[in-house]
Enzyme design. Structure first.
Site, PDB file in Angstrom:
ATOM      1  N   ASP A 179       0.901  -1.149   0.000  1.00 16.09           N
ATOM      2  CA  ASP A 179       0.000   0.000   0.000  1.00 16.09           C
ATOM      3  C   ASP A 179       0.936   1.193   0.000  1.00 16.09           C
ATOM      4  O   ASP A 179       1.560   1.502   1.019  1.00 16.09           O
ATOM      5  CB  ASP A 179      -0.886   0.009   1.256  1.00 16.09           C
ATOM      6  CG  ASP A 179      -1.852   1.186   1.247  1.00 16.09           C
ATOM      7  OD1 ASP A 179      -1.512   2.220   0.638  1.00 16.09           O
ATOM      8  OD2 ASP A 179      -2.930   1.087   1.845  1.00 16.09           O
ATOM      9  N   HIS A 180       1.034   1.860  -1.150  1.00 19.01           N
ATOM     10  CA  HIS A 180       2.112   2.845  -1.271  1.00 19.01           C
ATOM     11  C   HIS A 180       1.957   4.014  -0.302  1.00 19.01           C
ATOM     12  O   HIS A 180       2.905   4.725  -0.020  1.00 19.01           O
ATOM     13  CB  HIS A 180       2.286   3.323  -2.727  1.00 19.01           C
ATOM     14  CG  HIS A 180       1.166   4.177  -3.215  1.00 19.01           C
ATOM     15  ND1 HIS A 180       0.035   3.660  -3.779  1.00 19.01           N
ATOM     16  CD2 HIS A 180       1.011   5.509  -3.219  1.00 19.01           C
ATOM     17  CE1 HIS A 180      -0.763   4.648  -4.103  1.00 19.01           C
ATOM     18  NE2 HIS A 180      -0.204   5.778  -3.773  1.00 19.01           N
TER      19      HIS A 180
ATOM     20  N   GLU B 173      -8.580  14.173  -4.482  1.00 15.95           N
ATOM     21  CA  GLU B 173      -7.936  14.190  -5.795  1.00 15.95           C
ATOM     22  C   GLU B 173      -8.643  15.204  -6.688  1.00 15.95           C
ATOM     23  O   GLU B 173      -9.854  15.397  -6.556  1.00 15.95           O
ATOM     24  CB  GLU B 173      -8.037  12.807  -6.447  1.00 15.95           C
ATOM     25  CG  GLU B 173      -7.343  11.697  -5.694  1.00 15.95           C
ATOM     26  CD  GLU B 173      -7.534  10.360  -6.405  1.00 15.95           C
ATOM     27  OE1 GLU B 173      -6.677  10.003  -7.209  1.00 15.95           O
ATOM     28  OE2 GLU B 173      -8.559   9.701  -6.164  1.00 15.95           O
TER      29      GLU B 173
ATOM     30  N   HIS C 232      -6.064   2.562   1.726  1.00 19.32           N
ATOM     31  CA  HIS C 232      -5.252   3.721   2.125  1.00 19.32           C
ATOM     32  C   HIS C 232      -5.774   4.416   3.390  1.00 19.32           C
ATOM     33  O   HIS C 232      -5.024   4.646   4.340  1.00 19.32           O
ATOM     34  CB  HIS C 232      -5.199   4.762   1.002  1.00 19.32           C
ATOM     35  CG  HIS C 232      -4.690   4.231  -0.303  1.00 19.32           C
ATOM     36  ND1 HIS C 232      -3.634   3.366  -0.382  1.00 19.32           N
ATOM     37  CD2 HIS C 232      -5.095   4.442  -1.569  1.00 19.32           C
ATOM     38  CE1 HIS C 232      -3.410   3.079  -1.661  1.00 19.32           C
ATOM     39  NE2 HIS C 232      -4.282   3.715  -2.394  1.00 19.32           N
TER      40      HIS C 232
END
Ligand code: NAP
Length: 485
Positions: free
Chosen positions: A178-179, A217, A241
């Site tokens: 999970d970046h 976003e 996230h």
């Protein structure tokens, strides 16, 4: 301040899906930056693997283009790209067939280097890859696999995926990426909480009024419309996230900073999450008023009921957080690209200053993007004569300024996480039971929408989301931090 770069052991990294979008934009440029920084030993090898018929030169040309387009690598010396390219190889392989597997085995089987396989392909191929690696004798006990999101679309599919990987790899060989967890600020969350005396004593229901987590976003669904419409904001962002951020902010101090201890504590948070009632959720879908397509047009379904925005009020039933709301919000086509965690402390019990009629609260903001950093709002005296008038000012620390590596940008999340895989450090990766627990909490919420036939509220592109999300907090006497601020 110049950060220290500690080289990792030399490795063989096979990138399945080595010609795909993620490899091109993130993985390969990220590896190049680690090479430039001196972290990747020059006897390491990177093998791209996909069905496309390319030879080594063709792949190196592909990687060169990717690095030029997405590479950064500003601080690289001349000639570094050429020497990096010498470490690259390619195998044309089919995850579902026999083609290419013997060639891959010939290239890496006898190597004594650390071996990692990056599954940068759709999840439907994870099981096939694990199986073929096993059949070709490449799934030995020292190798690691990195798997991308989405990890399932509900509890049942996540369990099936976990089971298919577990047939050939132990949990300590599986790195579910999970970046968000690789971001500098996210790790700093733990450093701030557990490395200082200042915050931890206040980090509880007695001193914290509420916590907000926003991931906003400005982009729409773009070319991912078909995928996104089957997923929506809850599956695409909240289940992974936002849930991970919530865990790090809410977890108890682990006894040690090691993978088991940290992941045990995160799991306890997920298991303590209260079920979410319908009035604690707002779903939205963006509409546009210019040439860009509205959500339903972008996904080519005029009746789509998938959410591009979701806001939730979440409770955690444990000793530390009982009664304290966590407000989570994420969406597309919002006013600004911003990811932020905000800890709003309680109003002090009593003011000794007569002129002070305003409410003053300490607010700790942890920015994940665009500019990673931490701001702490403190109350001070307004300068000059006129008595004891109080104002709130920010103490601000930007990580890019404070922690740039050799004066450049700090490592990207993917770079950091890939280096962790090579080091064998799973702390910042999700464990199988964590992922399943997250789906077990998310599934009833999504099932409830389907059963009730709920339709998301429209919101204007470029706004902060549907007005109902504001009203949800207003009912509690609170407000969201403006996304556009
Ligand atoms: P993509 O652009 O569609 O790339 C898929 C890759 O898989 C290509 O290299 C493709 O190459 C290869 N491939 C497909 N079928 C194969 C097969 N049968 N055998 C071997 N290779 C095969 O996808 P992506 O955007 O890179 O995403 C990869 C994974 O990362 C997905 O799970 C995605 O959800 C996840 N992810 C992506 C992003 C992102 O920003 N792109 C972000 C987060 C997560 P060939 O067609 O040549 O075989």
């Amino acid at each position: 301040m110049v950060s220290r770069v500690i080289p990792v052991d030399a490795f063989d990294l096979v990138i399945f899906g080595g010609t795909g979008d993620l490899a091109r934009r993130k993985i390969l440029p990220g590896l190049f930056r680690r090479y430039c920084a001196g972290q990747m030993p020059s006897n390491s090898r990177i093998v791209g693997a996909a069905r496309s018929k390319l030879d080594g030169d063709g792949y190196r040309a592909f990687v060169t283009e990717a690095i030029h387009e997405f590479g950064g690598g500003r601080s690289c010396e001349d000639g570094t790209l050429e020497s990096f390219l010498k470490q690259l190889d390619y195998v044309s392989i089919d995850a579902r067939g026999e083609a290419g597997w013997d060639e891959l085995a010939d290239k890496i089987k006898d190597s004594k280097l650390v071996r990692a396989y990056y599954f940068s392909v759709g999840p439907s191929l994870f099981g096939d890859l694990a199986e073929r690696l096993h059949l070709h004798g490449l799934a030995d006990e020292d190798s690691r696999i990195v798997v991308e999101k989405p990890f399932g679309r509900d509890l049942e599919t996540a369990k099936a995926l976990n089971a298919s990987l577990a047939e050939h790899f132990d949990e300590n060989q599986i790195y579910r990426i999970d970046h968000y967890l690789g971001k500098e600020t996210v790790q700093n969350l733990m450093a701030v909480r557990f490395g200082n005396m200042l915050f931890e004593p206040l980090w509880n229901a007695q001193y914290v009024d509420h916590i907000q987590i926003t991931v906003a976003e400005t982009v729409g669904v773009g070319g991912r419309g078909e995928y996104y419409d089957k997923s929506g904001a809850m599956r695409d962002m909240v289940q992974n996230h936002l849930m991970q951020l919530l865990c790090l902010i809410a977890m108890e101090p682990p006894a040690k900073f090691d993978p088991s201890a940290v992941r045990d504590e995160k799991l306890k948070v997920i298991r303590a999450l209260d079920p979410v009632e319908p009035h604690q959720i707002v779903r939205g879908q963006y509409v546009t008023h210019d040439d860009s397509p509205s959500y339903r047009k972008a996904v080519n379904d005029p009746r789509s009921t998938t959410e591009s925005f979701v806001a939730l009020k979440v409770g955690i039933s444990n000793w530390r957080w009982a009664g304290i709301p966590f407000y989570l919000r994420t969406g597309k086509m919002l006013a600004k690209r911003a990811s932020e965690i905000t800890v709003v402390f309680k109003q002090r019990n009593h003011s000794i200053f007569e002129e002070d009629e305003l409410e003053h609260r300490n607010i700790l903001s942890i920015r994940l993007q665009p500019d990673e950093g931490i701001t702490l709002g403190v109350t001070i005296k307004e300068p000059g004569p006129g008595g004891m008038r109080l104002i709130d000012v920010p103490l601000d620390m930007s990580f890019a300024e404070a922690l740039g590596e050799d004066g450049g940008d700090p490592p990207d999340a993917y770079e950091r996480l890939i280096m962790d895989v090579i080091r064998g450090n799973q702390t910042l990766f999700m464990r199988g039971d964590e992922v399943e627990a997250a789906w077990a909490w998310t599934d009833p919420i999504i099932d409830g929408w389907t059963q009730r036939g709920e339709v998301p509220k429209p919101y204007d592109a470029g706004s902060d989301g549907p007005g109902d999300a504001e009203q949800m907090l207003a009912r509690d006497g609170r407000s969201w931090r403006p996304i556009s601020s």
